[in-house]
Design a protein around this motif. Sequence first.
Motif, PDB file in Angstrom:
ATOM      1  N   ASN A  70     -33.048  -5.435 -28.927  1.00 42.00           N
ATOM      2  CA  ASN A  70     -33.229  -6.741 -29.568  1.00 42.00           C
ATOM      3  C   ASN A  70     -33.434  -7.897 -28.592  1.00 42.00           C
ATOM      4  N   THR A  71     -34.123  -7.664 -27.493  1.00 39.87           N
ATOM      5  CA  THR A  71     -34.397  -8.752 -26.549  1.00 39.87           C
ATOM      6  C   THR A  71     -35.780  -9.334 -26.822  1.00 39.87           C
TER       7      THR A  71
ATOM      8  N   ASP B  75     -37.878  -6.540 -28.567  1.00 37.65           N
ATOM      9  CA  ASP B  75     -38.018  -5.164 -28.090  1.00 37.65           C
ATOM     10  C   ASP B  75     -36.794  -4.392 -28.570  1.00 37.65           C
ATOM     11  N   PHE B  76     -37.031  -3.294 -29.293  1.00 43.42           N
ATOM     12  CA  PHE B  76     -35.926  -2.525 -29.869  1.00 43.42           C
ATOM     13  C   PHE B  76     -35.611  -1.255 -29.095  1.00 43.42           C
TER      14      PHE B  76
ATOM     15  N   SER C   6     -34.194  -2.702 -19.709  1.00 42.14           N
ATOM     16  CA  SER C   6     -35.522  -2.886 -19.094  1.00 42.14           C
ATOM     17  C   SER C   6     -36.585  -2.911 -20.193  1.00 42.14           C
ATOM     18  N   PRO C   7     -36.573  -3.975 -21.005  1.00 35.50           N
ATOM     19  CA  PRO C   7     -37.506  -4.051 -22.131  1.00 35.50           C
ATOM     20  C   PRO C   7     -38.946  -4.292 -21.689  1.00 35.50           C
ATOM     21  N   SER C   8     -39.869  -3.964 -22.576  1.00 34.83           N
ATOM     22  CA  SER C   8     -41.290  -4.179 -22.332  1.00 34.83           C
ATOM     23  C   SER C   8     -41.890  -4.847 -23.559  1.00 34.83           C
TER      24      SER C   8
ATOM     25  N   LYS D 282     -33.700 -13.819 -24.438  1.00 38.11           N
ATOM     26  CA  LYS D 282     -32.587 -13.868 -25.388  1.00 38.11           C
ATOM     27  C   LYS D 282     -32.371 -12.497 -26.009  1.00 38.11           C
ATOM     28  N   CYS D 283     -31.207 -12.334 -26.607  1.00 42.14           N
ATOM     29  CA  CYS D 283     -30.847 -11.083 -27.270  1.00 42.14           C
ATOM     30  C   CYS D 283     -30.243 -11.416 -28.634  1.00 42.14           C
TER      31      CYS D 283
END
Length: 185
Positions: free
Chosen positions: A33-34, A51-52, A57-59, A80-81
């Motif tokens: 959730n970012t 990003d779920f 390390s989100p993309s 943010k998250c």
Amino acid sequence: MDKQHCHKASRTVEVTVLSAENLRLDRKSVRKNTYVIVRVDPLNSGSTRADFEGGSSPSWNEKLILDMPFQTRFISLEVKCRTGSGDRVIGTASLPVSDILGDYSPESHLHFLSYRLRDARGERNGIINVSARVKMSVESVCPSTTKNQVGYGCSSSWQQPTLGVPVGHRKNYYSGVVTGVPVWN
């Protein structure tokens, strides 16, 4: 009366939020959730989708296009998250406009950049990876010509000026432009 050359220069910034690395919330790795808010000024911002799957390390690989006033010096990147108790800031970074505009880069040059994120306490909290470019445009801002305003309106012959140092001075006519590229050994 002669036609007037009427134009307004404006610019937009294209920021592609690529990814982030080593994100933490309360000293624990982020799970999901970012999202990122890109802010040019308080009234001009855009946001990525959440990003779920990427965890710490989100993309996103999401392009945001924003109007950018000429006085803008920094673009804010805020990660943010979404949590059960509301959205929390993981970290922020400032992208200096000078990193993507000026020096020896041609207009619309795509820059790939990475910035250290800092949390609310000022501590390091991951890295954000983006690409960015500035695009200039010229728009007509003159009223249209009417029967009562013969000779007024915009000329379509306006061209964006060439940048450089004029050379070949001959009766106020410049026959070329000199540009330089630094060479270091």
